[in-house]
Design a protein around this motif. Structure first.
Motif, PDB file in Angstrom:
ATOM      1  N   SER A 399      -5.971 -18.321   5.042  1.00  0.00           N
ATOM      2  CA  SER A 399      -5.244 -17.899   4.467  1.00  0.00           C
ATOM      3  C   SER A 399      -4.721 -17.133   3.009  1.00  0.00           C
ATOM      4  CB  SER A 399      -3.989 -19.132   4.185  1.00  0.00           C
ATOM      5  OG  SER A 399      -4.084 -19.646   5.595  1.00  0.00           O
ATOM      6  N   ALA A 400      -5.746 -17.472   1.771  1.00  0.00           N
ATOM      7  CA  ALA A 400      -5.967 -17.705   1.080  1.00  0.00           C
ATOM      8  C   ALA A 400      -6.377 -15.552   0.671  1.00  0.00           C
ATOM      9  CB  ALA A 400      -7.199 -18.121  -0.668  1.00  0.00           C
ATOM     10  N   ALA A 401      -7.736 -15.595   1.694  1.00  0.00           N
ATOM     11  CA  ALA A 401      -7.729 -14.273   1.770  1.00  0.00           C
ATOM     12  C   ALA A 401      -6.363 -13.332   1.662  1.00  0.00           C
ATOM     13  CB  ALA A 401      -8.697 -13.939   2.601  1.00  0.00           C
ATOM     14  N   MET A 402      -6.032 -13.943   2.768  1.00  0.00           N
ATOM     15  CA  MET A 402      -4.437 -12.763   3.832  1.00  0.00           C
ATOM     16  C   MET A 402      -3.502 -12.868   2.060  1.00  0.00           C
ATOM     17  SD  MET A 402      -3.832 -13.178   7.743  1.00  0.00           S
ATOM     18  CE  MET A 402      -5.152 -15.138   7.512  1.00  0.00           C
ATOM     19  N   THR A 403      -2.968 -14.047   1.659  1.00  0.00           N
ATOM     20  CA  THR A 403      -2.123 -13.908   0.181  1.00  0.00           C
ATOM     21  C   THR A 403      -2.705 -12.956  -0.891  1.00  0.00           C
ATOM     22  OG1 THR A 403      -1.792 -16.320   0.869  1.00  0.00           O
ATOM     23  CG2 THR A 403      -1.541 -15.493  -1.243  1.00  0.00           C
ATOM     24  N   VAL A 404      -4.068 -12.912  -0.570  1.00  0.00           N
ATOM     25  CA  VAL A 404      -4.092 -11.524  -1.880  1.00  0.00           C
ATOM     26  C   VAL A 404      -4.237 -10.228  -1.769  1.00  0.00           C
ATOM     27  CG1 VAL A 404      -6.290 -10.313  -3.141  1.00  0.00           C
ATOM     28  CG2 VAL A 404      -6.665 -13.416  -2.372  1.00  0.00           C
ATOM     29  N   ALA A 405      -4.479 -10.064  -0.257  1.00  0.00           N
ATOM     30  CA  ALA A 405      -4.180  -8.736   0.778  1.00  0.00           C
ATOM     31  C   ALA A 405      -2.177  -8.768   0.640  1.00  0.00           C
ATOM     32  CB  ALA A 405      -4.515  -9.053   2.009  1.00  0.00           C
ATOM     33  N   GLY A 406      -1.679  -9.627   0.913  1.00  0.00           N
ATOM     34  CA  GLY A 406      -0.613  -9.810   1.294  1.00  0.00           C
ATOM     35  C   GLY A 406       0.199  -8.922  -0.396  1.00  0.00           C
ATOM     36  N   PHE A 407      -0.030  -9.733  -1.464  1.00  0.00           N
ATOM     37  CA  PHE A 407       0.259  -9.206  -2.640  1.00  0.00           C
ATOM     38  C   PHE A 407       0.237  -8.161  -3.299  1.00  0.00           C
ATOM     39  CE2 PHE A 407      -0.533 -10.122  -7.401  1.00  0.00           C
ATOM     40  CZ  PHE A 407       0.957 -10.070  -7.948  1.00  0.00           C
ATOM     41  N   THR A 408      -1.172  -7.250  -2.812  1.00  0.00           N
ATOM     42  CA  THR A 408      -1.461  -6.232  -2.965  1.00  0.00           C
ATOM     43  C   THR A 408       0.060  -5.330  -2.256  1.00  0.00           C
ATOM     44  OG1 THR A 408      -3.650  -6.654  -3.203  1.00  0.00           O
ATOM     45  CG2 THR A 408      -3.147  -4.645  -3.485  1.00  0.00           C
ATOM     46  N   GLN A 409      -0.332  -5.400  -0.951  1.00  0.00           N
ATOM     47  CA  GLN A 409       0.897  -4.825  -0.702  1.00  0.00           C
ATOM     48  C   GLN A 409       2.438  -5.270  -0.996  1.00  0.00           C
ATOM     49  OE1 GLN A 409       0.213  -6.652   3.981  1.00  0.00           O
ATOM     50  NE2 GLN A 409       0.792  -4.369   4.340  1.00  0.00           N
ATOM     51  N   THR A 410       2.332  -6.135  -1.732  1.00  0.00           N
ATOM     52  CA  THR A 410       3.694  -6.097  -2.426  1.00  0.00           C
ATOM     53  C   THR A 410       4.147  -5.398  -3.571  1.00  0.00           C
ATOM     54  OG1 THR A 410       3.687  -8.439  -1.350  1.00  0.00           O
ATOM     55  CG2 THR A 410       5.470  -8.546  -2.935  1.00  0.00           C
ATOM     56  N   MET A 411       2.641  -5.386  -3.951  1.00  0.00           N
ATOM     57  CA  MET A 411       2.709  -4.612  -5.554  1.00  0.00           C
ATOM     58  C   MET A 411       2.542  -2.607  -5.274  1.00  0.00           C
ATOM     59  SD  MET A 411       3.162  -7.228  -8.280  1.00  0.00           S
ATOM     60  CE  MET A 411       2.885  -5.798  -9.521  1.00  0.00           C
ATOM     61  N   VAL A 412       1.230  -2.994  -4.886  1.00  0.00           N
ATOM     62  CA  VAL A 412       1.393  -2.101  -4.297  1.00  0.00           C
ATOM     63  C   VAL A 412       2.474  -0.763  -3.752  1.00  0.00           C
ATOM     64  CG1 VAL A 412      -0.565   0.353  -4.052  1.00  0.00           C
ATOM     65  CG2 VAL A 412      -1.037  -2.042  -5.113  1.00  0.00           C
ATOM     66  N   GLU A 413       2.631  -0.870  -2.692  1.00  0.00           N
ATOM     67  CA  GLU A 413       3.060  -0.415  -1.471  1.00  0.00           C
ATOM     68  C   GLU A 413       4.857  -0.669  -1.333  1.00  0.00           C
ATOM     69  OE1 GLU A 413       2.134  -2.140   2.607  1.00  0.00           O
ATOM     70  OE2 GLU A 413       3.812  -1.653   3.895  1.00  0.00           O
ATOM     71  N   ARG A 414       5.335  -2.159  -2.396  1.00  0.00           N
ATOM     72  CA  ARG A 414       7.018  -2.105  -2.578  1.00  0.00           C
ATOM     73  C   ARG A 414       7.020  -2.206  -3.411  1.00  0.00           C
ATOM     74  NH1 ARG A 414       7.409  -5.284   2.511  1.00  0.00           N
ATOM     75  NH2 ARG A 414       6.374  -4.495   4.235  1.00  0.00           N
ATOM     76  N   ALA A 415       6.992  -2.828  -5.090  1.00  0.00           N
ATOM     77  CA  ALA A 415       6.879  -3.022  -5.735  1.00  0.00           C
ATOM     78  C   ALA A 415       7.173  -1.529  -6.474  1.00  0.00           C
ATOM     79  CB  ALA A 415       7.201  -4.244  -6.597  1.00  0.00           C
ATOM     80  N   ILE A 416       5.253  -0.666  -6.853  1.00  0.00           N
ATOM     81  CA  ILE A 416       5.689   0.057  -7.280  1.00  0.00           C
ATOM     82  C   ILE A 416       5.691   1.507  -6.621  1.00  0.00           C
ATOM     83  CG2 ILE A 416       3.221   1.729  -8.786  1.00  0.00           C
ATOM     84  CD1 ILE A 416       1.989  -1.412  -8.885  1.00  0.00           C
ATOM     85  N   GLY A 417       5.483   1.760  -5.168  1.00  0.00           N
ATOM     86  CA  GLY A 417       4.734   2.544  -4.586  1.00  0.00           C
ATOM     87  C   GLY A 417       6.409   3.023  -4.135  1.00  0.00           C
ATOM     88  N   GLY A 418       7.576   2.310  -3.877  1.00  0.00           N
ATOM     89  CA  GLY A 418       8.739   2.126  -2.932  1.00  0.00           C
ATOM     90  C   GLY A 418       8.618   2.173  -1.518  1.00  0.00           C
ATOM     91  N   SER A 419       7.719   2.076  -1.051  1.00  0.00           N
ATOM     92  CA  SER A 419       7.369   1.925   0.473  1.00  0.00           C
ATOM     93  C   SER A 419       7.650   2.740   1.012  1.00  0.00           C
ATOM     94  CB  SER A 419       8.834   0.885   1.146  1.00  0.00           C
ATOM     95  OG  SER A 419       9.306  -0.336   0.394  1.00  0.00           O
ATOM     96  N   THR A 420       7.126   3.832   0.839  1.00  0.00           N
ATOM     97  CA  THR A 420       6.444   5.227   1.153  1.00  0.00           C
ATOM     98  C   THR A 420       5.937   4.846   2.137  1.00  0.00           C
ATOM     99  OG1 THR A 420       5.797   5.822  -0.220  1.00  0.00           O
ATOM    100  CG2 THR A 420       7.833   6.191  -0.651  1.00  0.00           C
ATOM    101  N   TRP A 421       5.857   6.255   2.675  1.00  0.00           N
ATOM    102  CA  TRP A 421       4.204   6.204   3.739  1.00  0.00           C
ATOM    103  C   TRP A 421       2.969   6.413   3.014  1.00  0.00           C
ATOM    104  CZ3 TRP A 421       2.734   4.654   8.132  1.00  0.00           C
ATOM    105  CH2 TRP A 421       1.338   5.314   8.675  1.00  0.00           C
ATOM    106  N   GLN A 422       3.089   7.418   1.788  1.00  0.00           N
ATOM    107  CA  GLN A 422       2.084   6.872   0.906  1.00  0.00           C
ATOM    108  C   GLN A 422       1.315   5.650   0.535  1.00  0.00           C
ATOM    109  OE1 GLN A 422      -0.219   9.963   0.623  1.00  0.00           O
ATOM    110  NE2 GLN A 422      -1.242   8.401  -0.908  1.00  0.00           N
ATOM    111  N   ALA A 423       2.383   4.944   0.420  1.00  0.00           N
ATOM    112  CA  ALA A 423       2.403   4.287  -1.042  1.00  0.00           C
ATOM    113  C   ALA A 423       1.568   2.788   0.077  1.00  0.00           C
ATOM    114  CB  ALA A 423       3.648   3.261  -1.008  1.00  0.00           C
ATOM    115  N   TYR A 424       2.362   2.819   1.368  1.00  0.00           N
ATOM    116  CA  TYR A 424       1.471   2.086   2.539  1.00  0.00           C
ATOM    117  C   TYR A 424       0.098   2.567   2.250  1.00  0.00           C
ATOM    118  CZ  TYR A 424      -0.243   0.819   7.445  1.00  0.00           C
ATOM    119  OH  TYR A 424      -1.218  -0.341   7.902  1.00  0.00           O
ATOM    120  N   ILE A 425      -0.651   3.926   2.594  1.00  0.00           N
ATOM    121  CA  ILE A 425      -2.115   4.293   2.502  1.00  0.00           C
ATOM    122  C   ILE A 425      -2.867   3.350   1.216  1.00  0.00           C
ATOM    123  CG2 ILE A 425      -3.313   6.159   2.533  1.00  0.00           C
ATOM    124  CD1 ILE A 425      -2.090   5.389   5.324  1.00  0.00           C
ATOM    125  N   ASP A 426      -2.342   4.165   0.093  1.00  0.00           N
ATOM    126  CA  ASP A 426      -2.596   3.231  -0.774  1.00  0.00           C
ATOM    127  C   ASP A 426      -2.414   1.795  -1.068  1.00  0.00           C
ATOM    128  OD1 ASP A 426      -2.268   5.242  -2.146  1.00  0.00           O
ATOM    129  OD2 ASP A 426      -0.437   5.452  -3.069  1.00  0.00           O
TER     130      ASP A 426
END
Length: 476
Positions: A399-426
């Motif tokens: 759960s801790a490992a997935m929390t770190v991965a999910g936090f990364t998605q939240t920051m990189v994919e959603r907050a910074i990248g704006g939920s674009t396809w490229q942001a998902y890949i990043d």
């Protein structure tokens, strides 16, 4: 009129409960195995590609979990119901028929998943291969079978209570919950071409069926378990159980809102859902914590140490997994960015383990005690301690490992990248996400090891001491 049995003898429904427990434990192993395969395919997408694809492993991982937990709950009810009502369960032949029918259906569905896997989007696929809807992929014939088995289960509980002319508070809650358990599952059979309406009813099954009715069902089982395990007064467990029914159903319906926001319903559902879903686990946690406190007052005097520790794990695991981890991402300001990231499976793994797996293991150890050493004062071993510690550490590690991965998605994919396809890949290529997936697999391997230790302990605990006691008795 009650039918009390001599010590060491079992009701027929308790013998049936043991079948449920053994099949449940086998499917628990299948859930872990397919979960590990899916976790490895996150790291190596080409692994078993074309033979056993990620979507198939994930589907089997999730559906095996749903079925084995359901079997464990049914086994728990069949174990405690005759003790609660003082008589054999009515319709025991019907119960056996339902059991074998359910097992045969599960076997057929698994074979179809493995050998056929998917088909065209037509009625044949829907009825005989898979519905293709996440978490409730079972084909329609299996859906109907599940409802029929639940209906038989409900009939057996109600008929037994009427025959015994005794309806306790726990049994009353159980009957009420089983009506909802059978009825809410049918919500998943409504198809509509409108995707929002389809998701609306889909969430009824995924949220209200799995989280609300299961929470009340496990609350009823734990109430009966605590009375037998710790001697907790009935008035205490039933008081908390009533509160749980009020809050779980009261909050669970509105708690759906944090999912509704994403399918096109008005924005106010996000705030309503976040607040009410956070309240759901409070009464169950309070009931078990009170019981553990009561046991502490009596210096933890119980003869079944593994059952006691799994009961304690259930109290705090439910609170941390369903409560804390769930609350962290259902707040509207967080959920807006975190919905659908790895934070969701982090919460799911911890919540299902804490609320349900630990409860079923509590009941299984209580049943094994009754079967193997009912006359001896202490039911204990060394292996269960290893399994307990390793399993708890592993599930928290995953759960801790997935929390770190999910936090990364939240920051990189959603907050910074704006939920674009490229942001998902990043986000998928970010070192924090990839490291999280590696550690998820590592702790998954530890979890498999802990399961094997647990399985060996369940197979052997009490057997050696029982033989020794018999030999001493024969010598004397």
């Amino acid at each position: 009129m009650t039918q009390a049995l001599p010590q060491g003898r079992l009701y027929e429904s308790q013998k049936l409960a043991l079948w449920y427990f053994w099949v449940a434990l086998a499917l628990f192993g299948a859930q872990i195995l397919f979960g590990l395969l899916a976790a490895w395919q996150y790291l190596d997408p080409n692994f078993l590609h074309g033979k056993l694809n990620f979507m198939t492993n994930r589907m089997l991982h999730i559906n095996a979990m749903v079925v084995w937990l359901l079997l464990g709950f049914m086994g728990g009810v069949y174990w405690f119901l005759p003790l609660e009502l003082g008589r054999e369960v009515v319709g025991i032949r019907l119960a056996r028929f339902a059991f074998f029918t359910l097992i045969a259906a599960v076997g057929i569905v698994v074979l179809v998943y493995l050998l056929v896997q998917y088909g065209p989007g037509n009625a044949f696929t829907l009825w005989f291969i898979t519905e293709g809807r996440e978490y409730i992929e079972a084909p329609r014939w299996a859906d109907i079978g599940i409802v029929a088995v639940m209906a038989i289960f409900l009939y057996n509980v109600v008929a037994t209570a009427l025959k015994a002319q005794r309806i306790t508070g726990v049994v009353a809650v159980l009957m009420f919950d089983l009506v909802a358990l059978a009825g809410l599952y049918t919500a998943g059979m409504h198809y509509t071409p409108n995707i929002s309406m389809d998701q609306y009813f889909w969430w009824w099954v995924v949220h209200l069926w799995v989280e609300a009715t299961w929470e009340v069902l496990v609350g009823s089982i734990m109430a009966m378990a605590l009375m037998h395990l710790l001697g907790t007064p009935r008035r205490i467990v039933e008081t908390w159980l009533y509160l749980e029914v009020a809050l779980v159903f009261g909050t669970g319906i509105l708690g759906l809102g944090h999912h509704y926001f994403w399918i096109g319903t008005p924005e106010y559902w996000l705030g309503l859902g976040g607040f009410f879903s956070a309240l759901e686990p409070i009464p169950l946690v309070a009931m078990v914590v009170h019981a553990v406190y009561d046991a502490g007052v009596h210096r933890m005097q119980t003869v079944n140490q593994p059952a006691l520790f799994w009961a304690i794990a259930q109290a705090f695991g439910n609170f941390i997994g369903a409560g804390v981890w769930g609350f962290m991402q259902t707040l509207p300001q967080i959920n807006l960015y975190s919905h659908g990231t790895q934070l969701a499976p982090a919460h799911g793994h911890l919540a299902f383990f804490g609320a349900y797996v630990t409860a079923i293991l509590t009941v299984i150890y209580m049943a094994l005690h009754q079967v193997r050493r009912p006359e001896l004062p202490r039911f204990d071993s060394k292996l269960w301690k290893w399994a307990f510690v390793l399993m708890v550490v592993s599930i928290f590690g995953m759960s801790a490992a997935m929390t770190v991965a999910g936090f990364t998605q939240t920051m990189v994919e959603r907050a910074i990248g704006g939920s674009t396809w490229q942001a998902y890949i990043d986000a998928q290529q970010h070192p924090w996400f990839q490291n999280g997936m590696v550690w998820r697999f590592v702790f998954g391997v530890f979890f498999l090891v802990s399961y094997l230790v647990l399985l060996w302990d369940v197979l052997t605990i009490g057997r050696g001491e029982a033989r020794m006691a018999k030999e001493v008795g024969a010598h004397d």
